[in-house]
Scaffold this active site. Structure first.
Site, PDB file in Angstrom:
ATOM      1  CB  THR A 159      -1.522   6.153  -2.143  1.00  0.00           C
ATOM      2  OG1 THR A 159      -1.911   5.472  -3.317  1.00  0.00           O
ATOM      3  CG2 THR A 159      -2.010   5.382  -0.950  1.00  0.00           C
ATOM      4  N   GLY A 213       1.240  -0.001  -7.776  1.00  0.00           N
ATOM      5  CA  GLY A 213       0.726  -1.046  -6.901  1.00  0.00           C
ATOM      6  C   GLY A 213       1.010  -2.461  -7.360  1.00  0.00           C
TER       7      GLY A 213
HETATM    8  N1  ASP Z   1      -0.285   2.195  -4.786  1.00  0.00           N
HETATM    9  C1  ASP Z   1      -1.436   2.808  -5.389  1.00  0.00           C
HETATM   10  C2  ASP Z   1      -2.039   1.870  -6.395  1.00  0.00           C
HETATM   11  O1  ASP Z   1      -1.313   1.179  -7.052  1.00  0.00           O
HETATM   12  C3  ASP Z   1      -1.152   4.090  -6.053  1.00  0.00           C
HETATM   13  C4  ASP Z   1      -0.187   4.997  -5.378  1.00  0.00           C
HETATM   14  O2  ASP Z   1       0.299   4.769  -4.329  1.00  0.00           O
HETATM   15  O3  ASP Z   1       0.090   6.010  -5.938  1.00  0.00           O
HETATM   16  O4  ASP Z   1      -3.238   1.885  -6.566  1.00  0.00           O
END
Ligand code: ASP
Length: 290
Positions: A159, A213
């Protein structure tokens, strides 16, 4: 007298150790090292936290090294679904989009929702309709170049995000993602959820999270970090560490970037790496991948 400025950005936490020897870590490091100085200079020149947060997240979306914007991977139905959010500390204004397919820069749409609409969160096809109607740059499936072609069999996340403190004391948090890799179609993680993946409180601090997440949703990670600072008087490093430990105990993994109103920065992670860069209130620069 000018107040101190500070910025931290991330390009996602995950199993980055698998990229050793591929050149990818060096590439990302060079990008972060060069750009963090640029964004910090903007803050020193008086550019607002909101503008710098959007500028930095846009660049992280566009570069394609991270799992957000250009670098996003398709879900299990074969298409990309993007999530993003932004929050301004002084008035707790917030905007977010989830499960959208068309914007080149999801963070710009999140900002639009915060500034120009009465809503906080817009999702899926109606949000895509708004994106086209309001004239945002759009892309089709051919634009995306999934960042995760190396070691694709390994679970990973990624992300991008920014937390920024400007000369006026304004604090902003912003997050943008393609979600977890090969996620289920329609699945939405923490990144667009105010309080879970993103949170900012004026005079207190800002947080942007990355990782699996579902665990950040279940722990209301970002808002609870700031609640600990506010109510327990914890240092930002202690508060981020406590919530990350809670996530790990539940079986999750990830990391976060956070800053407090003095420009102190914390960037803990439980994975083998987290792309990150920061300049704190003392102008000390940190850049790292592993
Ligand atoms: N937190 C993000 C999600 O769960 C993914 C990530 O941070 O890699 O969509």
């Amino acid at each position: 007298m000018h107040r101190p400025v500070a910025i931290a950005v991330h390009g996602g936490a995950g199993n980055l150790a698998r990229y050793k020897g591929t050149g990818r870590l060096e590439e990302a490091y060079a990008f972060l090292e060069q750009h963090i100085t640029l964004w910090h200079t903007m803050l020193c020149d008086g550019v607002s936290a909101l503008d710098v947060a959007c500028e930095s997240v846009r660049a992280l979306e566009d570069i394609g090294y991270f799992h957000a914007g250009k670098g996003s991977s398709p879900n299990d139905n074969g298409y990309v679904e993007l999530d993003a959010s932004i929050m301004r500390g002084s008035d707790r204004a917030a905007g977010a989009i989830a499960a959208v397919r068309t914007p080149k820069n999801p963070i710009d749409v999140a900002r639009y929702i915060m500034e120009q609409t009465q809503q906080v969160l817009m999702v899926a096809s109606e949000a895509d309709t708004l994106i086209t109607r309001e004239g945002f740059a759009t892309v089709d499936a051919s634009y995306f170049v999934p960042c995760d072609e190396v070691g694709a069999a390994l679970p990973s996340t990624g992300t991008v995000g920014a937390v920024v403190l400007d000369r006026d004391g304004e604090i902003v948090a912003a997050t943008s993602t393609g979600g977890t890799l090969r996620k289920r179609a329609g699945r939405v993680g923490d990144a667009p959820i105010i309080g879970a993946g993103t949170y900012a409180i004026g005079g207190l601090g800002a947080v942007s999270c990355t990782g699996v997440g579902e665990y950040f949703l279940r722990t209301s990670a970002a808002s609870r970090i700031l609640a600990r600072v506010e109510l327990l008087g914890e240092h930002i490093s202690t508060a981020t560490g406590t919530i990350l430990t809670e996530i790990v105990h539940l079986g999750g993994d990830g990391g976060m970037i956070a800053l407090d109103h003095r420009g102190t920065i914390a960037m803990p992670f439980s994975t083998s790496g987290m792309y990150r860069a920061a300049v704190d209130a003392t102008s000390s620069v940190t850049v790292g991948c592993l």
